[in-house]
Design a protein around this motif. Structure first.
Motif, PDB file in Angstrom:
ATOM      1  N   GLY A   1     -11.841   1.042 -15.530  1.00 24.22           N
ATOM      2  CA  GLY A   1     -11.106  -0.012 -16.457  1.00 24.22           C
ATOM      3  C   GLY A   1      -9.912   0.711 -17.118  1.00 24.22           C
ATOM      4  O   GLY A   1      -8.780   0.028 -17.144  1.00 24.22           O
ATOM      5  N   LEU A   2     -10.334   1.726 -17.967  1.00 22.18           N
ATOM      6  CA  LEU A   2      -9.369   2.210 -18.608  1.00 22.18           C
ATOM      7  C   LEU A   2      -8.087   2.985 -17.850  1.00 22.18           C
ATOM      8  O   LEU A   2      -6.864   2.881 -18.019  1.00 22.18           O
ATOM      9  CB  LEU A   2      -9.816   3.608 -19.597  1.00 22.18           C
ATOM     10  CG  LEU A   2     -10.415   3.097 -20.707  1.00 22.18           C
ATOM     11  CD1 LEU A   2     -11.467   4.417 -21.391  1.00 22.18           C
ATOM     12  CD2 LEU A   2      -9.757   2.260 -21.738  1.00 22.18           C
ATOM     13  N   ALA A   3      -8.501   3.797 -16.582  1.00 23.14           N
ATOM     14  CA  ALA A   3      -7.584   4.326 -15.488  1.00 23.14           C
ATOM     15  C   ALA A   3      -6.660   3.067 -15.176  1.00 23.14           C
ATOM     16  O   ALA A   3      -5.416   3.110 -14.960  1.00 23.14           O
ATOM     17  CB  ALA A   3      -8.389   4.743 -14.408  1.00 23.14           C
ATOM     18  N   ILE A   4      -7.469   1.950 -14.811  1.00 22.75           N
ATOM     19  CA  ILE A   4      -6.519   0.954 -14.266  1.00 22.75           C
ATOM     20  C   ILE A   4      -5.588   0.266 -14.972  1.00 22.75           C
ATOM     21  O   ILE A   4      -4.338   0.049 -14.974  1.00 22.75           O
ATOM     22  CB  ILE A   4      -7.471  -0.058 -13.559  1.00 22.75           C
ATOM     23  CG1 ILE A   4      -8.171   0.060 -12.540  1.00 22.75           C
ATOM     24  CG2 ILE A   4      -6.580  -1.540 -13.163  1.00 22.75           C
ATOM     25  CD1 ILE A   4      -9.158  -0.950 -11.860  1.00 22.75           C
ATOM     26  N   THR A   5      -5.981   0.104 -16.378  1.00 27.54           N
ATOM     27  CA  THR A   5      -5.087  -0.417 -17.590  1.00 27.54           C
ATOM     28  C   THR A   5      -3.937   0.896 -17.701  1.00 27.54           C
ATOM     29  O   THR A   5      -2.871   0.260 -18.098  1.00 27.54           O
ATOM     30  CB  THR A   5      -6.148  -0.486 -18.930  1.00 27.54           C
ATOM     31  OG1 THR A   5      -7.115  -1.503 -18.497  1.00 27.54           O
ATOM     32  CG2 THR A   5      -4.983  -1.017 -19.874  1.00 27.54           C
ATOM     33  N   PHE A   6      -4.337   1.946 -17.702  1.00 26.35           N
ATOM     34  CA  PHE A   6      -3.262   2.973 -18.184  1.00 26.35           C
ATOM     35  C   PHE A   6      -2.189   3.084 -17.166  1.00 26.35           C
ATOM     36  O   PHE A   6      -1.230   2.954 -17.468  1.00 26.35           O
ATOM     37  CB  PHE A   6      -3.947   4.528 -18.269  1.00 26.35           C
ATOM     38  CG  PHE A   6      -3.029   5.509 -18.473  1.00 26.35           C
ATOM     39  CD1 PHE A   6      -2.555   5.768 -19.808  1.00 26.35           C
ATOM     40  CD2 PHE A   6      -2.635   6.191 -17.479  1.00 26.35           C
ATOM     41  CE1 PHE A   6      -1.697   6.669 -20.009  1.00 26.35           C
ATOM     42  CE2 PHE A   6      -1.721   7.403 -17.597  1.00 26.35           C
ATOM     43  CZ  PHE A   6      -1.197   7.552 -18.984  1.00 26.35           C
TER      44      PHE A   6
ATOM     45  N   ALA B   1     -10.001  -1.091  -6.755  1.00 29.68           N
ATOM     46  CA  ALA B   1      -9.180  -0.305  -7.862  1.00 29.68           C
ATOM     47  C   ALA B   1      -7.624  -0.556  -7.660  1.00 29.68           C
ATOM     48  O   ALA B   1      -6.686  -0.679  -8.631  1.00 29.68           O
ATOM     49  CB  ALA B   1      -9.634   1.138  -8.017  1.00 29.68           C
ATOM     50  N   ILE B   2      -7.261  -0.251  -6.386  1.00 30.71           N
ATOM     51  CA  ILE B   2      -5.922  -0.163  -6.145  1.00 30.71           C
ATOM     52  C   ILE B   2      -5.305  -1.576  -6.270  1.00 30.71           C
ATOM     53  O   ILE B   2      -4.233  -1.474  -6.907  1.00 30.71           O
ATOM     54  CB  ILE B   2      -5.556   0.640  -4.830  1.00 30.71           C
ATOM     55  CG1 ILE B   2      -5.922   1.853  -4.787  1.00 30.71           C
ATOM     56  CG2 ILE B   2      -4.288   0.396  -4.358  1.00 30.71           C
ATOM     57  CD1 ILE B   2      -6.238   2.669  -3.441  1.00 30.71           C
ATOM     58  N   ALA B   3      -5.895  -2.323  -5.538  1.00 35.18           N
ATOM     59  CA  ALA B   3      -5.421  -3.700  -5.649  1.00 35.18           C
ATOM     60  C   ALA B   3      -5.395  -4.277  -7.259  1.00 35.18           C
ATOM     61  O   ALA B   3      -4.341  -4.976  -7.727  1.00 35.18           O
ATOM     62  CB  ALA B   3      -6.276  -4.628  -4.715  1.00 35.18           C
TER      63      ALA B   3
ATOM     64  N   ALA C   1     -13.860  -7.678 -20.782  1.00 35.20           N
ATOM     65  CA  ALA C   1     -13.827  -7.863 -19.142  1.00 35.20           C
ATOM     66  C   ALA C   1     -15.161  -6.954 -18.784  1.00 35.20           C
ATOM     67  O   ALA C   1     -15.717  -7.469 -17.908  1.00 35.20           O
ATOM     68  CB  ALA C   1     -12.515  -7.431 -18.681  1.00 35.20           C
ATOM     69  N   VAL C   2     -15.302  -5.687 -19.325  1.00 34.69           N
ATOM     70  CA  VAL C   2     -16.460  -4.923 -18.836  1.00 34.69           C
ATOM     71  C   VAL C   2     -17.845  -5.660 -19.195  1.00 34.69           C
ATOM     72  O   VAL C   2     -18.614  -5.559 -18.553  1.00 34.69           O
ATOM     73  CB  VAL C   2     -16.179  -3.482 -19.741  1.00 34.69           C
ATOM     74  CG1 VAL C   2     -17.709  -2.677 -19.428  1.00 34.69           C
ATOM     75  CG2 VAL C   2     -15.367  -2.767 -19.156  1.00 34.69           C
ATOM     76  N   ALA C   3     -17.749  -6.219 -20.386  1.00 40.16           N
ATOM     77  CA  ALA C   3     -19.164  -6.872 -20.836  1.00 40.16           C
ATOM     78  C   ALA C   3     -19.270  -8.313 -19.827  1.00 40.16           C
ATOM     79  O   ALA C   3     -20.513  -8.389 -19.331  1.00 40.16           O
ATOM     80  CB  ALA C   3     -18.939  -7.620 -22.096  1.00 40.16           C
ATOM     81  N   ILE C   4     -18.131  -8.790 -19.337  1.00 38.48           N
ATOM     82  CA  ILE C   4     -18.527  -9.789 -18.381  1.00 38.48           C
ATOM     83  C   ILE C   4     -18.695  -9.537 -16.909  1.00 38.48           C
ATOM     84  O   ILE C   4     -19.584  -9.970 -16.330  1.00 38.48           O
ATOM     85  CB  ILE C   4     -17.272 -10.769 -18.477  1.00 38.48           C
ATOM     86  CG1 ILE C   4     -17.136 -11.506 -19.759  1.00 38.48           C
ATOM     87  CG2 ILE C   4     -17.227 -11.957 -17.335  1.00 38.48           C
ATOM     88  CD1 ILE C   4     -15.662 -12.149 -19.729  1.00 38.48           C
ATOM     89  N   ALA C   5     -18.023  -8.393 -16.653  1.00 41.62           N
ATOM     90  CA  ALA C   5     -18.313  -7.787 -15.243  1.00 41.62           C
ATOM     91  C   ALA C   5     -19.824  -7.235 -15.222  1.00 41.62           C
ATOM     92  O   ALA C   5     -20.521  -7.177 -14.246  1.00 41.62           O
ATOM     93  CB  ALA C   5     -17.371  -6.660 -15.025  1.00 41.62           C
ATOM     94  N   GLY C   6     -20.398  -6.687 -16.332  1.00 38.78           N
ATOM     95  CA  GLY C   6     -21.577  -6.146 -16.548  1.00 38.78           C
ATOM     96  C   GLY C   6     -22.653  -7.087 -16.380  1.00 38.78           C
ATOM     97  O   GLY C   6     -23.674  -6.865 -15.606  1.00 38.78           O
ATOM     98  N   ALA C   7     -22.448  -8.214 -16.763  1.00 43.99           N
ATOM     99  CA  ALA C   7     -23.377  -9.288 -16.367  1.00 43.99           C
ATOM    100  C   ALA C   7     -23.481  -9.871 -15.180  1.00 43.99           C
ATOM    101  O   ALA C   7     -24.209 -10.342 -14.496  1.00 43.99           O
ATOM    102  CB  ALA C   7     -22.986 -10.357 -17.596  1.00 43.99           C
ATOM    103  N   GLY C   8     -22.211  -9.975 -14.445  1.00 46.73           N
ATOM    104  CA  GLY C   8     -22.080 -10.659 -13.141  1.00 46.73           C
ATOM    105  C   GLY C   8     -22.121  -9.598 -12.121  1.00 46.73           C
ATOM    106  O   GLY C   8     -22.083  -9.914 -10.873  1.00 46.73           O
TER     107      GLY C   8
END
Length: 491
Positions: free
Chosen positions: A465-470, A324-326, A374-381
């Motif tokens: 994802g929202l936190a990282i984006t914000f 998350a930090i990276a 990205a969340v949809a792709i990450a959920g699959a992989g």
């Protein structure tokens, strides 16, 4: 034009940049999701271990107190050799402990030995020379704890003993001993003994008592079992494993004599919640005479799983926070470069009177569109990555934990009692054995992770994802607040 529409047009027009952001965001979120899944699975595995692995509390004679009494008698009387006297466990005391909360079931253990009368015992060739048939190594000196050639293990039910519950020994024909066999002459014999003497379920065998009148007793075979090749009864100083029979503890007490009625060598209580084993032991001590009896606990299998899963959960948390930090730093750098390329666009919007917060909101909306994909792709992989990481972590953690556990429990139990603190005392004519105990040396803990993606996991991933984006947008947009439209357009 509102900033939502501008965001959509910008994402659609800059397809190359949008695809790059999606790939980077997907990679970051995929590892975040893997960490979340591993952590969640570790928690579930620990909770499941409470129900499946279990823990035991064993009531037996207080050997330390008996040793002290023997030493004191030896110092006061030098004319005769002192004997270690162990007090049989009263079943009335065991019943009191069985009524405590968190006790799911209990198994009464009473062992002795008899001599074969209508059948031949199985002889074992020993590496120390000669044959052993109910005696010690080489068929010479017999074990000091056994005077017969057949071991009789009396239990409440064979299914409650560690050998059968761990599937080390299995019923092959008929059935095992149950509570319904109380006060009967029913017996379960080993497969090799049955084969050698052409015995089957329903047949009757005759044994001879080794004490008292030494009368003969007929036993009815209700089941045949296959013994484990690593059973503790196959130690050098005991009869062959195949010469061990299971009966109800009431029949065993009959073989031992009238004074053993209503007693047992040990009673093993199964605890529902292994985390409560200490409180059960404390409460049990208040119900017994601690100068005669002792309560020992065995939750090593649960502790092995718990320690392994704690290590996995801790590492999973580190994965989540490090990624998350990276990820925040990486996305912030990408957004900063993206904003620097759009300085002219920002200047035009500011000169047209667009509020600064709306410009920042536009960038956030653009990244939000990227994050959704990205969340949809990450959920699959994420499940695949989680499975690979989880299996490696569990393998390494379990190996390390079991190695440390084996090194700490590999020695004999305290007070000279074989099998560790959980072993049952063998009184009377009882031979060695470990009926009814759970030993960390023989019980393997299942610490597999069941990794699956749920709606909660995806929601948590979306939150990350929202936190990282914000954070990325806030870091990258700091310069926008200082921009002057005139200077931007002139430059």
């Amino acid at each position: 034009m509102n900033f939502f529409k501008r965001a959509w047009l910008n994402v659609w027009a800059k397809k190359g940049r949008s695809i790059l952001l999606i790939l980077v965001s997907s990679a970051i979120l995929m590892f975040v999701l893997a960490g979340l899944l591993i952590r969640s699975a570790a928690v579930k595995a620990t909770n499941q271990a409470k129900e499946e692995v279990g823990a035991t509390v064993t009531l037996s004679a207080n050997r330390q107190a008996a040793f002290k009494k023997m030493q004191s008698s030896s110092s006061s009387s030098k004319s005769s050799r002192p004997k270690l006297t162990l007090t049989p466990v009263k079943l009335s005391d065991a019943t009191k402990i069985a009524k405590l909360s968190n006790i799911s079931s209990y198994n009464v253990t009473s062992s002795t030995s008899v001599n074969a009368s209508s059948y031949d015992t199985v002889s074992t060739s020993s590496g120390m020379g000669g044959n052993s048939s109910g005696g010690g190594p080489g068929g010479g000196m017999k074990s000091s704890t056994s005077s017969g050639d057949t071991q009789i293990d009396g239990v409440t039910a064979t299914s409650l003993t560690s050998d059968f519950s761990d599937s080390q020994s299995k019923i092959t024909k008929g059935r095992g001993i149950t509570t319904a066999d109380k006060n009967t002459n029913h017996v379960v014999i080993e497969k090799e003994l049955a084969s050698q003497n052409d015995l089957s379920v329903g047949d009757t065998i005759t044994v001879k008592k080794t004490t008292g009148s030494k009368s003969k007793v007929k036993l009815k075979i209700v089941g045949i079992y296959k013994a484990s090749s690593t059973s503790s009864s196959s130690s050098p100083m005991s009869t062959d494993t195949s010469n061990t029979m299971y009966t109800s503890y009431t029949l065993t007490n009959t073989f031992k004599g009238n004074k053993y009625a209503g007693t047992a060598d040990s009673v093993t209580f199964n605890v529902k919640n292994p985390a409560k084993v200490s409180s059960v032991k404390t409460a049990g001590k208040k119900l017994i005479n601690t100068s005669k009896y002792a309560l020992s606990t065995d939750d090593s299998s649960y502790q092995t799983v718990k320690a392994s899963m704690d290590n996995v959960e801790s590492f999973a948390n580190k994965i989540v926070w490090l990624v998350a930090i990276a990820g925040t730093i990486i996305l912030a750098l990408i957004v900063i470069l993206m904003i620097r390329e759009r300085r002219f666009e920002i200047g035009v919007l500011l000169s047209l009177g667009e509020a600064r917060w709306k410009i920042i909101a536009q960038f956030f909306t653009e990244m939000l569109m990227v994050i959704v994909i990205a969340v949809a792709i990450a959920g699959a992989g994420g499940k695949f990555v989680g499975d690979q990481l989880g299996s490696q972590l569990v393998s390494q953690s379990t190996t390390t934990t079991q190695t440390s556990t084996s090194s700490s429990t590999g020695q004999p139990g305290g007070g000279g009692q074989p099998g560790g603190s959980g072993s049952g005392m063998k009184g009377g004519n009882g031979g060695p054995g470990n009926v009814g105990q759970s030993s960390s040396a023989t019980k393997q803990a299942d610490a597999d992770l069941n990794i699956s993606v749920s709606a909660v996991d995806l929601a948590e991933l979306g939150g990350f994802g929202l936190a990282i984006t914000f954070l990325s947008i806030m870091i990258a947009s700091g310069g926008i607040l200082r921009l002057e439209p005139k200077k931007v357009l002139i430059s």
